[in-house]
Scaffold this motif. Structure first.
Motif, PDB file in Angstrom:
ATOM      1  N   TYR A 185       0.848  -1.188   0.000  1.00  0.00           N
ATOM      2  CA  TYR A 185       0.000   0.000   0.000  1.00  0.00           C
ATOM      3  C   TYR A 185       0.883   1.237   0.000  1.00  0.00           C
ATOM      4  CZ  TYR A 185      -4.056  -2.886   0.639  1.00  0.00           C
ATOM      5  OH  TYR A 185      -5.038  -3.811   0.440  1.00  0.00           O
ATOM      6  N   ARG A 186       0.498   2.192  -0.817  1.00  0.00           N
ATOM      7  CA  ARG A 186       1.199   3.465  -0.848  1.00  0.00           C
ATOM      8  C   ARG A 186       1.078   4.113   0.536  1.00  0.00           C
ATOM      9  NH1 ARG A 186       0.305   8.536  -2.373  1.00  0.00           N
ATOM     10  NH2 ARG A 186      -1.934   8.252  -2.584  1.00  0.00           N
ATOM     11  N   LYS A 187       2.135   4.734   0.997  1.00  0.00           N
ATOM     12  CA  LYS A 187       2.056   5.422   2.291  1.00  0.00           C
ATOM     13  C   LYS A 187       1.120   6.619   2.190  1.00  0.00           C
ATOM     14  CE  LYS A 187       6.730   4.623   4.022  1.00  0.00           C
ATOM     15  NZ  LYS A 187       7.836   5.239   4.770  1.00  0.00           N
ATOM     16  N   PRO A 188       0.091   6.687   3.024  1.00  0.00           N
ATOM     17  CA  PRO A 188      -0.732   7.905   2.989  1.00  0.00           C
ATOM     18  C   PRO A 188       0.127   9.115   3.358  1.00  0.00           C
ATOM     19  CG  PRO A 188      -1.756   6.191   4.367  1.00  0.00           C
ATOM     20  CD  PRO A 188      -0.374   5.719   4.030  1.00  0.00           C
ATOM     21  N   VAL A 189      -0.090  10.204   2.675  1.00  0.00           N
ATOM     22  CA  VAL A 189       0.621  11.443   2.993  1.00  0.00           C
ATOM     23  C   VAL A 189      -0.297  12.289   3.873  1.00  0.00           C
ATOM     24  CG1 VAL A 189       1.816  13.454   2.054  1.00  0.00           C
ATOM     25  CG2 VAL A 189       1.821  11.287   0.789  1.00  0.00           C
ATOM     26  N   VAL A 190       0.208  12.655   5.031  1.00  0.00           N
ATOM     27  CA  VAL A 190      -0.619  13.338   6.028  1.00  0.00           C
ATOM     28  C   VAL A 190      -0.105  14.759   6.236  1.00  0.00           C
ATOM     29  CG1 VAL A 190      -1.516  13.254   8.380  1.00  0.00           C
ATOM     30  CG2 VAL A 190      -1.005  11.115   7.171  1.00  0.00           C
ATOM     31  N   GLY A 191      -0.956  15.727   5.939  1.00  0.00           N
ATOM     32  CA  GLY A 191      -0.620  17.129   6.194  1.00  0.00           C
ATOM     33  C   GLY A 191      -0.938  17.485   7.639  1.00  0.00           C
ATOM     34  N   ILE A 192      -0.010  18.202   8.281  1.00  0.00           N
ATOM     35  CA  ILE A 192      -0.201  18.589   9.684  1.00  0.00           C
ATOM     36  C   ILE A 192       0.020  20.085   9.821  1.00  0.00           C
ATOM     37  CG2 ILE A 192       0.412  18.015  12.069  1.00  0.00           C
ATOM     38  CD1 ILE A 192       2.631  16.194  10.916  1.00  0.00           C
ATOM     39  N   PHE A 193      -0.874  20.754  10.539  1.00  0.00           N
ATOM     40  CA  PHE A 193      -0.516  22.111  10.974  1.00  0.00           C
ATOM     41  C   PHE A 193      -1.157  22.444  12.302  1.00  0.00           C
ATOM     42  CE2 PHE A 193      -4.177  22.846   8.192  1.00  0.00           C
ATOM     43  CZ  PHE A 193      -4.947  23.786   8.886  1.00  0.00           C
ATOM     44  N   SER A 194      -0.540  23.385  12.995  1.00  0.00           N
ATOM     45  CA  SER A 194      -1.061  23.867  14.270  1.00  0.00           C
ATOM     46  C   SER A 194      -1.775  25.177  14.035  1.00  0.00           C
ATOM     47  CB  SER A 194       0.085  24.131  15.246  1.00  0.00           C
ATOM     48  OG  SER A 194       0.711  22.951  15.617  1.00  0.00           O
ATOM     49  N   THR A 195      -2.760  25.432  14.860  1.00  0.00           N
ATOM     50  CA  THR A 195      -3.375  26.757  14.845  1.00  0.00           C
ATOM     51  C   THR A 195      -3.162  27.394  16.212  1.00  0.00           C
ATOM     52  OG1 THR A 195      -5.534  26.198  15.753  1.00  0.00           O
ATOM     53  CG2 THR A 195      -5.219  25.840  13.384  1.00  0.00           C
ATOM     54  N   GLY A 196      -2.995  28.708  16.223  1.00  0.00           N
ATOM     55  CA  GLY A 196      -2.851  29.408  17.492  1.00  0.00           C
ATOM     56  C   GLY A 196      -1.911  30.588  17.360  1.00  0.00           C
ATOM     57  N   SER A 197      -2.419  31.778  17.714  1.00  0.00           N
ATOM     58  CA  SER A 197      -1.598  32.990  17.620  1.00  0.00           C
ATOM     59  C   SER A 197      -0.478  32.972  18.644  1.00  0.00           C
ATOM     60  CB  SER A 197      -2.471  34.220  17.836  1.00  0.00           C
ATOM     61  OG  SER A 197      -3.490  34.263  16.865  1.00  0.00           O
ATOM     62  N   GLU A 198      -0.564  32.040  19.610  1.00  0.00           N
ATOM     63  CA  GLU A 198       0.451  31.969  20.669  1.00  0.00           C
ATOM     64  C   GLU A 198       1.679  31.166  20.254  1.00  0.00           C
ATOM     65  OE1 GLU A 198      -2.165  30.192  20.369  1.00  0.00           O
ATOM     66  OE2 GLU A 198      -2.101  28.281  21.438  1.00  0.00           O
ATOM     67  N   GLY A 209       3.978  35.430  26.970  1.00  0.00           N
ATOM     68  CA  GLY A 209       2.637  34.944  26.641  1.00  0.00           C
ATOM     69  C   GLY A 209       2.611  33.878  25.572  1.00  0.00           C
ATOM     70  N   LYS A 210       3.741  33.604  24.935  1.00  0.00           N
ATOM     71  CA  LYS A 210       3.738  32.641  23.823  1.00  0.00           C
ATOM     72  C   LYS A 210       4.385  31.316  24.221  1.00  0.00           C
ATOM     73  CE  LYS A 210       3.414  36.193  20.399  1.00  0.00           C
ATOM     74  NZ  LYS A 210       2.679  36.196  19.161  1.00  0.00           N
ATOM     75  N   ILE A 211       4.089  30.297  23.434  1.00  0.00           N
ATOM     76  CA  ILE A 211       4.711  28.992  23.643  1.00  0.00           C
ATOM     77  C   ILE A 211       5.176  28.471  22.282  1.00  0.00           C
ATOM     78  CG2 ILE A 211       3.338  28.362  25.668  1.00  0.00           C
ATOM     79  CD1 ILE A 211       1.604  26.634  23.759  1.00  0.00           C
ATOM     80  N   ARG A 212       6.084  27.523  22.316  1.00  0.00           N
ATOM     81  CA  ARG A 212       6.557  26.994  21.047  1.00  0.00           C
ATOM     82  C   ARG A 212       5.635  25.894  20.538  1.00  0.00           C
ATOM     83  NH1 ARG A 212      11.228  27.530  23.797  1.00  0.00           N
ATOM     84  NH2 ARG A 212      12.507  29.325  23.246  1.00  0.00           N
ATOM     85  N   ASN A 213       5.580  25.805  19.245  1.00  0.00           N
ATOM     86  CA  ASN A 213       4.778  24.781  18.580  1.00  0.00           C
ATOM     87  C   ASN A 213       5.500  23.446  18.693  1.00  0.00           C
ATOM     88  OD1 ASN A 213       3.347  23.189  16.812  1.00  0.00           O
ATOM     89  ND2 ASN A 213       4.108  24.217  14.964  1.00  0.00           N
ATOM     90  N   SER A 214       5.022  22.582  19.568  1.00  0.00           N
ATOM     91  CA  SER A 214       5.685  21.284  19.745  1.00  0.00           C
ATOM     92  C   SER A 214       4.861  20.152  19.146  1.00  0.00           C
ATOM     93  CB  SER A 214       5.919  21.018  21.235  1.00  0.00           C
ATOM     94  OG  SER A 214       4.683  20.999  21.935  1.00  0.00           O
TER      95      SER A 214
ATOM     96  N   PRO B  87      -6.315  36.889  24.617  1.00  0.00           N
ATOM     97  CA  PRO B  87      -6.283  35.616  23.888  1.00  0.00           C
ATOM     98  C   PRO B  87      -4.920  34.941  24.074  1.00  0.00           C
ATOM     99  CG  PRO B  87      -5.971  37.429  22.358  1.00  0.00           C
ATOM    100  CD  PRO B  87      -6.128  38.041  23.735  1.00  0.00           C
ATOM    101  N   CYS B  88      -4.815  33.688  23.631  1.00  0.00           N
ATOM    102  CA  CYS B  88      -3.540  32.984  23.702  1.00  0.00           C
ATOM    103  C   CYS B  88      -2.499  33.734  22.896  1.00  0.00           C
ATOM    104  CB  CYS B  88      -3.672  31.578  23.129  1.00  0.00           C
ATOM    105  SG  CYS B  88      -4.551  30.499  24.215  1.00  0.00           S
ATOM    106  N   GLY B  89      -1.315  33.821  23.461  1.00  0.00           N
ATOM    107  CA  GLY B  89      -0.206  34.446  22.746  1.00  0.00           C
ATOM    108  C   GLY B  89      -0.096  35.930  22.973  1.00  0.00           C
ATOM    109  N   ALA B  90      -1.122  36.524  23.602  1.00  0.00           N
ATOM    110  CA  ALA B  90      -1.097  37.977  23.816  1.00  0.00           C
ATOM    111  C   ALA B  90      -0.502  38.301  25.181  1.00  0.00           C
ATOM    112  CB  ALA B  90      -2.513  38.543  23.727  1.00  0.00           C
ATOM    113  N   VAL B  91      -0.054  39.543  25.330  1.00  0.00           N
ATOM    114  CA  VAL B  91       0.426  40.015  26.621  1.00  0.00           C
ATOM    115  C   VAL B  91      -0.685  40.884  27.207  1.00  0.00           C
ATOM    116  CG1 VAL B  91       2.253  41.300  27.781  1.00  0.00           C
ATOM    117  CG2 VAL B  91       2.759  40.024  25.692  1.00  0.00           C
ATOM    118  N   PRO B  92      -1.101  40.608  28.456  1.00  0.00           N
ATOM    119  CA  PRO B  92      -2.170  41.430  29.051  1.00  0.00           C
ATOM    120  C   PRO B  92      -1.781  42.903  29.032  1.00  0.00           C
ATOM    121  CG  PRO B  92      -1.661  39.537  30.458  1.00  0.00           C
ATOM    122  CD  PRO B  92      -0.610  39.578  29.393  1.00  0.00           C
TER     123      PRO B  92
END
Lengths: 420, 420
Positions: A185-198, A209-214, B87-92
């Motif tokens: 079977y062909r490997k399914p290709v899976v798109g991934i993204f995060s949402t979040g202004s932080e 106020g921010k965190i890293r995208n892990s 909101p997330c990612g913002a500074v108060p």
């Protein structure tokens, strides 16, 4: 729309899993070289193209003989004339007849006429008038130390079935039978993204106020383990129009799309809003589980979108319970191999948190006197990402238990690769 | 020389393993991008470069408040003026003072002055003279729904130690802390070749007396699982000078060399003869185990040569017991992670074969009512290659048992990846 956010109908985990799997089918196949097929999933039935062994095979280093010629005559040890020497890979030059023998190696082809092999250790060699002779000190039984043709596998036997994950043992079988190309079977290709202004990138310095995208990096590794190919896209800020465009684009480009974040019940539930906006068919947006109750799944033109929680622990569990089975079904794996293996175990330490939803508690598995014992991690808040790396199982704590004391019988799900 | 072949001294498996490991050290390291480090082994200690969370984090969607302001006054529900929206990612933008509150999202930074977050569900919003107000219907406790700075991980805490295999959980931790490059152990490069004039390539048509070379392909997959990089060389016929040249060449080019075949006690014991020829230091050429008693190991200029049996089952087990631990030690893994995990189990079916050597019987593992049960494979001759693919454990049957009845307590070794 905010009413919808609060009045979600929670599905139980098994029902949500069934719903996901009912929207997935085995994917396309491709023919590849067997020597590159490790960790791929077979898409065809492989039958033995010939008997194995394909010839009568010696199981010992020694002499091929006629068993009847090895019986002492009036107390006199028999001696036989050595007429051939058969190393591995050679074809015997002569058939064995009364009074003759052939030197033979383990794995070599037994000559016609011989019906037994005697070990070198029970023989004595001598040369008389230029003739090589061998004395057999112990009578042989007919058939001894000879593996018959087709003994291990007769021609036509099914060796491997579709949906089989190829590993060392499967490669051994395929190579043995000269199956040098396989449909997988062909490997399914899976798109991934995060949402979040932080979200900051892994290379960004920390900002207030921010965190890293892990999560996308964690998911990429989970997707590889599941047998698919991850494509990590850039994280997007909390913007429903942007999310919509990105999802549309991703669903066109990839076989499956996984997002993380944007599924809270707060004001920035952009993935939830998107799924409810009517552009796709929502399968569920609430599951009766902790962590990950906001786990959302939808389908558009036959392609699945999973919107997982942004909490690392919830994202991790949501992937294993819903996305991994979907990928494995796309890889043609059989029904009983789609979900994580489930074992019964005793709880090694009390788990006292009570919840209306079934909890999937990260924990470690030990075996003591043949008994499986599961220890829940000490910190178990859904946001606590540090315990993921130290876990070998998910302990299932159903709400009926109302917490669980040490020694309680529980079911555990084995985490991929965690026992090695 | 044929005397040497028959008078080999058999080492017990643990002693042979110790001897191998005493000749291996952790290898070179390299700095790589963390996002490509899945399945690699860490070569450094990673400490938290900052607190996590790095700010006081809201655990709920709701309002950040001073807990003391949420207590009803004379039965009158308190109301607070909403002065900010975080909101997330913002500074108060503003600190919370008496009588004020800020709308806040899960994961967002709690403003100065606030010491609690109240859930949206226990509040009511109203607008009065253009001022946004919120009523809190349930008094808050100080600290509620706020994750303190460093609660999960304080700055400086050891996150990961050298020798740690990187997977989804480790990637989550590394990305969270912005550790975007990591020192990992370089993958050992392992040269593999088979010896035997009987060997055909996987693409060759079958010929009388010959078999296809399957072990190198099986070994390549085992080497990948162990964390190293395999290089498959062509098989060579039974020719000691050729074997010697090939081994010399391979030991110069690769970190480790594994051969299969040519270690019987017969006339074509070319690997055995080579090891005994004095050009290298033999560690052992017999191990008190079945299958694989002829397993041989030697060292030359600090590099290891493993000459495994040509029998597929013996080759498979020999790799797992000796080569895999060596590779894992070269990858810097800790002492307790080098060998296959060992569990106690009950035998689910009798195993009656008696042997003077410890048997490593391929079998399957099941858990029934929390009890680990191991079922020996029905065919267990060392040459039977078909059971490798269906096994999930090796059942250890020591000679003292003289066969073992159903229900006997045994130790089992878990096979890599076999439970998934």
């Amino acid at each position: 729309m905010s009413t919808d956010r609060f009045t979600r109908k929670a599905l139980q985990v098994p029902a949500a899993q069934e719903l996901v799997l009912s929207h997935v089918a085995a994917g396309h196949t491709e023919l590849i070289s067997t020597v590159t097929s490790d960790r791929r999933t077979l898409a065809e039935t492989v039958q033995a193209p010939h008997d194995y062994p394909a010839f009568r095979r010696s199981g010992m280093d020694g002499y091929a003989v006629r068993a009847q010629d090895t019986v002492p005559d009036d107390g006199e040890l028999p001696w036989l004339e050595v007429i051939d020497d058969v190393p591995c890979g050679a074809v015997p030059k002569e058939a064995i007849t009364a009074g003759t023998a052939a030197r033979i190696m383990t794995g070599a082809q037994v000559p016609e006429g011989a019906d037994a092999v005697v070990m070198l250790e029970v023989t004595e060699q001598h040369v008389e008038n230029g003739r090589k002779l061998v004395t057999v000190k112990k009578p042989a039984a007919s058939g001894q130390h000879i593996t018959p043709i087709g003994f291990e596998i007769p021609s036509g036997e099914v060796l491997l079935k579709p949906g089989r994950l190829i590993g060392p043992g499967e490669l051994s079988v395929l190579a043995t039978f000269g199956v040098h190309q396989v449909n997988v079977y062909r490997k399914p290709v899976v798109g991934i993204f995060s949402t979040g202004s932080e979200l900051l990138d892994i290379t960004d310095p920390l900002e207030p106020g921010k965190i890293r995208n892990s999560n996308t990096h964690m998911l990429a590794a989970q997707i590889v383990e599941a047998g698919a190919e991850p494509v990590v896209m850039d994280a997007i800020p909390d913007d429903i129009e942007l999310a919509k465009a990105k999802v549309e684009e991703a669903l066109k480009a990839y076989d499956l799309v996984v997002t993380t974040g944007g599924v809270s019940v707060g004001d920035y539930d952009i993935m939830g809003d998107l799924v409810r906006s009517g552009s796709m068919d929502m399968l569920f947006n609430k599951v009766a589980m902790r962590p990950g109750s906001v786990t959302t799944a939808a389908v558009q033109d036959g392609r699945l979108l999973f919107a997982l929680s942004g909490n690392p622990g919830a994202c991790y569990v949501g992937f294993l319970l819903f996305v991994r089975p979907a990928i494995r079904k796309m890889l043609g794996m059989p029904k009983d191999k789609l979900r994580l293996p489930s074992w019964s175990a005793k709880l090694g330490r009390a788990y006292t948190k009570v919840n209306n939803f079934t909890r999937f508690v990260r924990g470690t598995l030990e075996v003591s006197d043949g008994q499986v014992v599961a220890y829940p991690a000490q910190l178990d808040e859904s946001s606590v990402m540090v315990t993921i790396k130290d876990s070998s199982c998910l302990i299932i704590i159903p709400p009926e238990l109302k917490g669980a004391s040490e020694g309680t019988e529980v079911n555990v799900l084995l985490l991929p690769g965690a026992l090695h």
